[in-house]
Scaffold this active site. Sequence first.
Site, PDB file in Angstrom:
ATOM      1  N   PHE A 222       0.863  -1.191   0.000  1.00  8.12           N
ATOM      2  CA  PHE A 222       0.000   0.000   0.000  1.00  8.12           C
ATOM      3  C   PHE A 222       0.892   1.231   0.000  1.00  8.12           C
ATOM      4  O   PHE A 222       1.638   1.473   0.941  1.00  8.12           O
ATOM      5  CB  PHE A 222      -0.946   0.051   1.207  1.00  8.12           C
TER       6      PHE A 222
ATOM      7  N   ASP B 207       9.441   3.007   2.046  1.00  7.95           N
ATOM      8  CA  ASP B 207       8.211   3.733   2.379  1.00  7.95           C
ATOM      9  C   ASP B 207       7.922   3.537   3.864  1.00  7.95           C
ATOM     10  O   ASP B 207       7.345   2.540   4.277  1.00  7.95           O
ATOM     11  CB  ASP B 207       7.045   3.243   1.514  1.00  7.95           C
TER      12      ASP B 207
ATOM     13  N   LYS C 272       2.337  10.779   7.238  1.00  6.71           N
ATOM     14  CA  LYS C 272       1.496  10.496   8.410  1.00  6.71           C
ATOM     15  C   LYS C 272       1.979  11.227   9.673  1.00  6.71           C
ATOM     16  O   LYS C 272       1.713  12.401   9.812  1.00  6.71           O
ATOM     17  CB  LYS C 272       1.376   8.984   8.614  1.00  6.71           C
TER      18      LYS C 272
HETATM   19  C1  LIG Z   1      -0.912   5.919   4.266  1.00  7.44           C
HETATM   20  C2  LIG Z   1       0.216   5.439   3.429  1.00  7.44           C
HETATM   21  C3  LIG Z   1       0.545   6.054   2.213  1.00  7.44           C
HETATM   22  C4  LIG Z   1      -0.293   7.153   1.621  1.00  7.44           C
HETATM   23  O1  LIG Z   1      -0.385   8.272   2.423  1.00  7.44           O
HETATM   24  P1  LIG Z   1      -1.532   9.361   2.154  1.00  7.44           P
HETATM   25  O2  LIG Z   1      -1.154  10.489   3.053  1.00  7.44           O
HETATM   26  O3  LIG Z   1      -2.830   8.721   2.510  1.00  7.44           O
HETATM   27  O4  LIG Z   1      -1.449   9.709   0.707  1.00  7.44           O
HETATM   28  C5  LIG Z   1       1.651   5.600   1.536  1.00  7.44           C
HETATM   29  N1  LIG Z   1       2.385   4.582   2.002  1.00  7.44           N
HETATM   30  C6  LIG Z   1       2.100   3.952   3.150  1.00  7.44           C
HETATM   31  C7  LIG Z   1       2.974   2.842   3.627  1.00  7.44           C
HETATM   32  C8  LIG Z   1       0.999   4.344   3.894  1.00  7.44           C
HETATM   33  O5  LIG Z   1       0.685   3.699   5.014  1.00  7.44           O
END
Ligand SMILES: *Cc1c(COP(=O)(O)O)cnc(C)c1O
Length: 397
Positions: free
Chosen positions: A140, A225, A254
């Site tokens: 994700f 990420d 986040k």
């Molecule tokens: C939440 C998340 C994203 C996307 O972040 P948004 O601020 O919702 O665009 C990307 N990578 C990971 C691992 C995430 O948990």
Amino acid sequence: MTVAQDLHELEAHAAHNYHPLPIVITEAEGAWVTDVEGRRYLDALAGYSALNFGHRHPQLIAAAEAQLRRVTLTSRAFHHDQFAPFCADLARLTGMDAVLPMNTGAEAVETAIKLARRWGYRVKGVERDRATIVVADDNFHGRTTTIVGFSTDPDAREDFGPFAPGFRSVPFGDAAAIEAAIDETTVAVLLEPVQGEAGIRVPPPGYLREVRRITRERDVLFLADEIQSGLGRTGTTFACDLEDVVPDVFLLGKALGGGVVPVSAIAANRELMDVFTPGSHGSTFGGNPLACAVGRAVIAMLETGEFQARGRELGARLDAGLRALPQDRVVEVRTIGLWAGIELAPGNRARTVCERMLAEGVLAKDTHETTVRLAPPLVVTEDEVDHIVEVLGAAIG
Ligand SMILES: *Cc1c(COP(=O)(O)O)cnc(C)c1O
């Protein structure tokens, strides 16, 4: 009419792209939220780790308030006095020397993809428009069309194509599969060090180190990420720290905004970051004064190490509690730091468990059909951790 139906009517003008639990929050502080009827709930989701420091942490609110009184937005057409310090602070935290701030996580991912492709063409010598990036199944990374194009989740991608080419997905946790997927067109491996949305999937020990070795040997960038796994959640500043691995690029988001404003960024070394030249990338809101001021306060809090230590200690307590749950209803418990995926036995719906927990005053969230996800803010107490486990235990029993 059920509460859920009522809420559906209340949100008559909202798109139906979410299926929230039936609670309407009106206030929050620390690990607790209050609904419109004055009921209090313990937040065991923490905005999918966007609220690692809890709701309205006094230091973060103070930083935001002070900045609200000075300047909130300038655009990047001009310099402002929070920008350079934010970049310097985040560079220090990540051990990198260059930072590019954006707003949302998805934008950080897009930024890293652009960086990797440009590096591939300009430095590695990959044939133009042929670059490939290796990703992991069940990833994700956000919701843009490029990103959902390499998702393996049908809900995320169905009928949103055509998608950008140039991605290869291999099983998560299998370093040999990554190595096999790399060829002369490969510019990067993009991974969540721990897969969050997939249900807190922790890779086998040594995986991140292997990925680092392979990417280094094959002249491929390692893009980590850490948007959900980073900034204290795993009991370390970054999940990569668990294996003493330093990627080429950290992707953050986040919790970087402290639950106050959206703040994301990538961090890399100067020589890599310099593939970006004026005009090649940007964002109206990225790196704005308010975001930078809050981000600096977040970094200052992380630099004390206090939150990472809480993540480790409370995480051990959470893990012990979850392992003592009745084994007939739970097929697997995965934890790392203060972060847990509880895999229910087939036939048990995680959504139902979360609804029961809500009724008992604890907020948690299902992911996929059978996984309950817990990610309490790092400010919870030991007793609150025990309470979460107790309410979960009753909800699955
Ligand atoms: C939440 C998340 C994203 C996307 O972040 P948004 O601020 O919702 O665009 C990307 N990578 C990971 C691992 C995430 O948990």
